[in-house]
Design a protein around this motif. Structure first.
Motif, PDB file in Angstrom:
ATOM      1  N   HIS A  50      42.881  12.138  36.202  1.00  0.00           N
ATOM      2  CA  HIS A  50      44.323  12.033  35.969  1.00  0.00           C
ATOM      3  C   HIS A  50      45.010  11.926  37.315  1.00  0.00           C
ATOM      4  N   VAL A  59      43.664  15.065  39.407  1.00  0.00           N
ATOM      5  CA  VAL A  59      42.958  16.131  38.693  1.00  0.00           C
ATOM      6  C   VAL A  59      41.753  15.530  37.990  1.00  0.00           C
ATOM      7  N   VAL A  61      38.690  16.377  35.292  1.00  0.00           N
ATOM      8  CA  VAL A  61      38.414  17.364  34.240  1.00  0.00           C
ATOM      9  C   VAL A  61      36.976  17.198  33.757  1.00  0.00           C
ATOM     10  N   ARG A  63      34.393  18.871  30.958  1.00  0.00           N
ATOM     11  CA  ARG A  63      34.277  19.804  29.831  1.00  0.00           C
ATOM     12  C   ARG A  63      32.829  19.894  29.402  1.00  0.00           C
ATOM     13  N   SER A  70      38.763  28.174  30.820  1.00  0.00           N
ATOM     14  CA  SER A  70      38.977  27.111  31.798  1.00  0.00           C
ATOM     15  C   SER A  70      39.227  27.722  33.171  1.00  0.00           C
ATOM     16  N   GLY A  72      40.446  26.524  37.405  1.00  0.00           N
ATOM     17  CA  GLY A  72      40.927  25.488  38.323  1.00  0.00           C
ATOM     18  C   GLY A  72      40.380  25.730  39.724  1.00  0.00           C
ATOM     19  N   THR A 126      35.863  24.504  30.541  1.00  0.00           N
ATOM     20  CA  THR A 126      36.482  23.372  31.235  1.00  0.00           C
ATOM     21  C   THR A 126      36.704  23.702  32.704  1.00  0.00           C
ATOM     22  N   ASN A 128      38.716  22.316  35.920  1.00  0.00           N
ATOM     23  CA  ASN A 128      39.742  21.393  36.416  1.00  0.00           C
ATOM     24  C   ASN A 128      39.654  21.332  37.933  1.00  0.00           C
ATOM     25  N   ILE A 130      41.263  20.245  41.189  1.00  0.00           N
ATOM     26  CA  ILE A 130      42.638  19.930  41.595  1.00  0.00           C
ATOM     27  C   ILE A 130      42.658  19.461  43.053  1.00  0.00           C
ATOM     28  N   PHE A 153      46.760  20.928  32.134  1.00  0.00           N
ATOM     29  CA  PHE A 153      45.369  21.327  32.429  1.00  0.00           C
ATOM     30  C   PHE A 153      45.318  22.852  32.523  1.00  0.00           C
ATOM     31  N   CYS A 155      44.565  26.573  33.018  1.00  0.00           N
ATOM     32  CA  CYS A 155      43.540  27.246  33.821  1.00  0.00           C
ATOM     33  C   CYS A 155      43.703  28.750  33.606  1.00  0.00           C
TER      34      CYS A 155
END
Ligand SMILES: [Zn+2]
Ligand SMILES: [Zn+2]
Length: 396
Positions: A50, A59, A61, A63, A70, A72, A126, A128, A130, A153, A155
């Protein structure tokens, strides 16, 4: 060190990526080439990408499994307006721009982790990834949050890592609370009334007033705040006048205030306004005070910091973990992420500079120094650490 074998296998690929970033540094919010490359690698490794958060933010991701948990992991991508003194092969090819804070390495370490996480998927939940713009004075972290980072997203916790020249390679530094200071800027304009310097009684001398304001401001630090509250107030600019025989109309004072708590910042700002305004008033001048809070203090959440230290301990052993580093008066915009989510920020030792290849500048290997270089030895270590951190966090 318990490095992940697979990561050491592709270490040279990540090193090439790091050195390419180093050779092509981009300033805050201009990280177009860097973010294109980050997006390209993530896509290549099969990771959902993204873009556009905070301008050039990216970002990724990943999964896996069924867990709703999740986490980050954050890296910063921007460079500094510094002319690099190093002359080795991967030195900056852009005049006046340099990766002197090691964000090239931060981005590369997170890419290394991303590649492995996407390949092995050793977690349930997940992750993320960043990649933020503009850590250096642009509050890129806040810009990404404004663009919905944590809504789009989610976190459960967020973690940030910075290389640290004060620590040896293989060492990690953590703190259960404040780790870096708030960064605040102030500007005070003292308005007087110009006159002939031989007839000062016909005007109001803003230089005389400004000097008293500057003296008074240090009284906030030594006499007015509680002694145990750490704070720095530095006046770094005083400007007034152009001629020896003219009393100028006004004078300008500027500088920085650093603290570890908003309460202390509030106190200093309030005192500063009164001292400037009332000192000016006493001498029939006027003072206008502008106080800008650009970064809040970076305050770790104790639980996440201690968890992150436990994970590092598995990799480098307890002897290489500093659980309560002495905080520094520098500031960091990861502070905004820690205000939005639980999490922790920590340091990974960059060593003393002995890693630098021949052709490096003569200055010390310190952050923001023109002779700095990120230590490539950290790439497999930092990437391994990110992977283990995500894995362990999601397994809790
Ligand atoms: Zn920096
Ligand atoms: Zn930095």
């Amino acid at each position: 060190m318990n490095l992940i074998d697979r990561i050491t296998q592709f270490q040279s690929e990540i090193q090439q990526i790091r050195r390419d970033f180093h050779a092509h540094p981009e300033l805050r919010f201009e990280e177009r080439r860097t973010s294109d490359l980050v997006a390209k690698y993530l896509t290549q490794w099969g990771i959902e990408v993204h873009r556009g958060l905070g301008g050039t933010g990216v970002v990724g991701v990943i999964r896996n499994g069924t867990s709703g948990r999740s986490v980050g992991l954050r890296a910063d991508m921007d460079a500094l307006p510094i002319q690099e003194a190093n002359r080795f092969a991967h030195a900056s090819t852009y005049a006046g721009k340099m990766h002197a804070c090691g964000h090239d390495g931060h981005t590369a370490m997170l890419l290394g982790a991303a590649k492995y996480l996407a390949e092995a998927k050793p977690f349930d939940g997940t992750v993320n990834l960043i990649f933020q713009p503009a850590e250096e004075g642009g509050a890129g972290a806040q810009k990404m949050i404004d663009d919905g980072l944590f809504d789009r997203f989610p976190c459960d916790a967020v973690f940030g890592m910075h290389n640290w020249p004060g620590l040896r390679v293989g060492q990690f530094g953590f703190a259960p609370g404040p780790m870096m200071a708030s960064g605040n800027l102030f500007e005070i304009t003292v308005r007087g009334k110009g006159a002939h310097a031989a007839m000062p009684h016909q005007g109001v001398d803003p230089v005389f007033v400004a000097v008293q304001v500057v003296q008074g401001l240090q009284g906030i630090i030594t006499r007015s705040k509680q002694p145990i509250d750490a704070a720095v107030l530095s006046v770094t600019i005083i400007r007034a006048g152009d001629a020896t025989n003219v009393v100028p109309d006004d004078a300008f004072i500027s500088g920085t205030v650093r603290t570890f708590e908003d309460r202390v910042t509030d106190h200093i700002e309030e005192r500063m306004r009164r001292i400037a305004e009332l000192t000016a008033e006493a001498h029939e001048a006027q003072a206008e005070v502008k106080f800008v809070r650009y970064y809040p203090p970076t305050v770790n959440h104790a639980e996440q910091s201690s968890f992150a230290a436990d994970v590092a301990e598995e990799i480098v052993g307890a002897a290489n973990i500093v659980r309560s580093v002495e905080p520094t008066m520098g500031s960091e915009d990861f502070s905004f992420m820690l205000r939005a989510r639980p999490g922790a920020y920590f340091w990974i030792g960059n060593g003393d500079g002995a890693h630098r290849t021949s052709g490096h500048g003569l200055g010390p290997c310190q952050l923001h120094n023109p002779s700095f270089d990120f230590n490539d030895e950290l790439l497999p270590l930092g990437a391994t650490y990110w992977v283990r951190l995500a894995e362990r966090y999601l397994a809790r």
